[in-house]
Design a protein around this motif. Structure first.
Motif, PDB file in Angstrom:
ATOM      1  N   PRO A 196       0.802  -1.225   0.000  1.00  0.00           N
ATOM      2  CA  PRO A 196       0.000   0.000   0.000  1.00  0.00           C
ATOM      3  C   PRO A 196       0.834   1.274   0.000  1.00  0.00           C
ATOM      4  O   PRO A 196       0.404   2.295  -0.527  1.00  0.00           O
ATOM      5  CB  PRO A 196      -0.850  -0.113   1.257  1.00  0.00           C
ATOM      6  CG  PRO A 196      -0.314  -1.237   2.042  1.00  0.00           C
ATOM      7  CD  PRO A 196       0.569  -2.046   1.163  1.00  0.00           C
ATOM      8  N   VAL A 197       2.034   1.233   0.572  1.00  0.00           N
ATOM      9  CA  VAL A 197       2.885   2.430   0.577  1.00  0.00           C
ATOM     10  C   VAL A 197       3.314   2.759  -0.849  1.00  0.00           C
ATOM     11  O   VAL A 197       3.255   3.910  -1.287  1.00  0.00           O
ATOM     12  CB  VAL A 197       4.111   2.219   1.489  1.00  0.00           C
ATOM     13  CG1 VAL A 197       5.076   3.370   1.376  1.00  0.00           C
ATOM     14  CG2 VAL A 197       3.672   2.050   2.929  1.00  0.00           C
ATOM     15  N   LEU A 198       3.745   1.728  -1.582  1.00  0.00           N
ATOM     16  CA  LEU A 198       4.146   1.968  -2.970  1.00  0.00           C
ATOM     17  C   LEU A 198       2.971   2.451  -3.801  1.00  0.00           C
ATOM     18  O   LEU A 198       3.118   3.337  -4.654  1.00  0.00           O
ATOM     19  CB  LEU A 198       4.735   0.688  -3.575  1.00  0.00           C
ATOM     20  CG  LEU A 198       6.098   0.268  -3.044  1.00  0.00           C
ATOM     21  CD1 LEU A 198       6.521  -1.043  -3.676  1.00  0.00           C
ATOM     22  CD2 LEU A 198       7.133   1.332  -3.298  1.00  0.00           C
TER      23      LEU A 198
ATOM     24  N   THR B 176      -2.982  10.704   3.971  1.00  0.00           N
ATOM     25  CA  THR B 176      -3.651   9.922   5.012  1.00  0.00           C
ATOM     26  C   THR B 176      -3.514   8.432   4.729  1.00  0.00           C
ATOM     27  O   THR B 176      -3.200   7.639   5.618  1.00  0.00           O
ATOM     28  CB  THR B 176      -5.137  10.306   5.103  1.00  0.00           C
ATOM     29  OG1 THR B 176      -5.232  11.701   5.397  1.00  0.00           O
ATOM     30  CG2 THR B 176      -5.848   9.515   6.178  1.00  0.00           C
ATOM     31  N   ASN B 177      -3.735   8.048   3.472  1.00  0.00           N
ATOM     32  CA  ASN B 177      -3.580   6.649   3.091  1.00  0.00           C
ATOM     33  C   ASN B 177      -2.138   6.182   3.262  1.00  0.00           C
ATOM     34  O   ASN B 177      -1.885   5.075   3.725  1.00  0.00           O
ATOM     35  CB  ASN B 177      -4.041   6.425   1.650  1.00  0.00           C
ATOM     36  CG  ASN B 177      -5.533   6.584   1.504  1.00  0.00           C
ATOM     37  OD1 ASN B 177      -6.276   6.504   2.476  1.00  0.00           O
ATOM     38  ND2 ASN B 177      -5.977   6.830   0.285  1.00  0.00           N
TER      39      ASN B 177
ATOM     40  N   ALA C  99       1.903   3.216   6.139  1.00  0.00           N
ATOM     41  CA  ALA C  99       3.203   3.207   6.823  1.00  0.00           C
ATOM     42  C   ALA C  99       3.073   2.597   8.212  1.00  0.00           C
ATOM     43  O   ALA C  99       3.962   1.861   8.654  1.00  0.00           O
ATOM     44  CB  ALA C  99       3.767   4.628   6.906  1.00  0.00           C
ATOM     45  N   GLN C 100       1.986   2.887   8.914  1.00  0.00           N
ATOM     46  CA  GLN C 100       1.777   2.274  10.231  1.00  0.00           C
ATOM     47  C   GLN C 100       1.610   0.774  10.108  1.00  0.00           C
ATOM     48  O   GLN C 100       2.137   0.016  10.919  1.00  0.00           O
ATOM     49  CB  GLN C 100       0.556   2.880  10.915  1.00  0.00           C
ATOM     50  CG  GLN C 100       0.786   4.283  11.422  1.00  0.00           C
ATOM     51  CD  GLN C 100      -0.473   4.877  12.048  1.00  0.00           C
ATOM     52  OE1 GLN C 100      -1.568   4.360  11.889  1.00  0.00           O
ATOM     53  NE2 GLN C 100      -0.307   5.981  12.757  1.00  0.00           N
ATOM     54  N   GLY C 101       0.899   0.341   9.076  1.00  0.00           N
ATOM     55  CA  GLY C 101       0.740  -1.089   8.846  1.00  0.00           C
ATOM     56  C   GLY C 101       2.065  -1.758   8.544  1.00  0.00           C
ATOM     57  O   GLY C 101       2.369  -2.839   9.047  1.00  0.00           O
ATOM     58  N   VAL C 102       2.875  -1.097   7.727  1.00  0.00           N
ATOM     59  CA  VAL C 102       4.199  -1.636   7.399  1.00  0.00           C
ATOM     60  C   VAL C 102       5.069  -1.673   8.648  1.00  0.00           C
ATOM     61  O   VAL C 102       5.800  -2.642   8.880  1.00  0.00           O
ATOM     62  CB  VAL C 102       4.864  -0.794   6.282  1.00  0.00           C
ATOM     63  CG1 VAL C 102       6.322  -1.168   6.111  1.00  0.00           C
ATOM     64  CG2 VAL C 102       4.113  -0.977   4.981  1.00  0.00           C
TER      65      VAL C 102
END
Length: 116
Positions: free
Chosen positions: A5-7, A47-48, A53-56
């Motif tokens: 999701p970060v990428l 925001t996404n 980033a928190q998930g990673v």
């Protein structure tokens, strides 16, 4: 399409800012509406990206913890709980040993006068 999701969020940001349509906005569109919509999209992307980033970060923390546990298991290290149990057992054995020493000393003292 994107598994990370970060990428995906960063790619969306690049596409959004590199889009020629957004760079060459028609003059008949009001500037406030365009910039407001643009900044809304940027805010959504940020925001996404922050959520991703928190998930990673959580995933990396989990992986690092698993790796450290694996390394410690390979080093034959004991867990803190196991150490505390063995320590309590050793303390109890030491106290019992001291009590038995005192008891033996008292028995020896009681046998000495009888031997004379």
């Amino acid at each position: 399409m994107w598994s990370n999701p970060v990428l995906a969020a960063l790619l969306g940001l690049v596409i959004l800012t590199a889009n020629p349509y957004l760079r060459a906005i028609k003059k008949d569109i009001a500037m406030n509406a365009t910039s407001s919509r643009f900044f809304d999209e940027i805010a959504k992307l940020m925001t996404n990206a922050a959520g991703a980033a928190q998930g990673v970060r959580k995933e990396v923390d989990t992986l690092v913890q698993a790796q450290v546990e694996r390394v410690l298991n390979n080093l034959d290290m004991v867990k803190r709980e196991e150490f505390e149990v063995v320590r309590a057992m050793a303390e109890k054995a030491r106290l019992e040993n001291e009590a038995l020493e005192k008891r033996i000393a008292a028995l020896e003292m009681s046998l000495k006068p009888a031997a004379n």
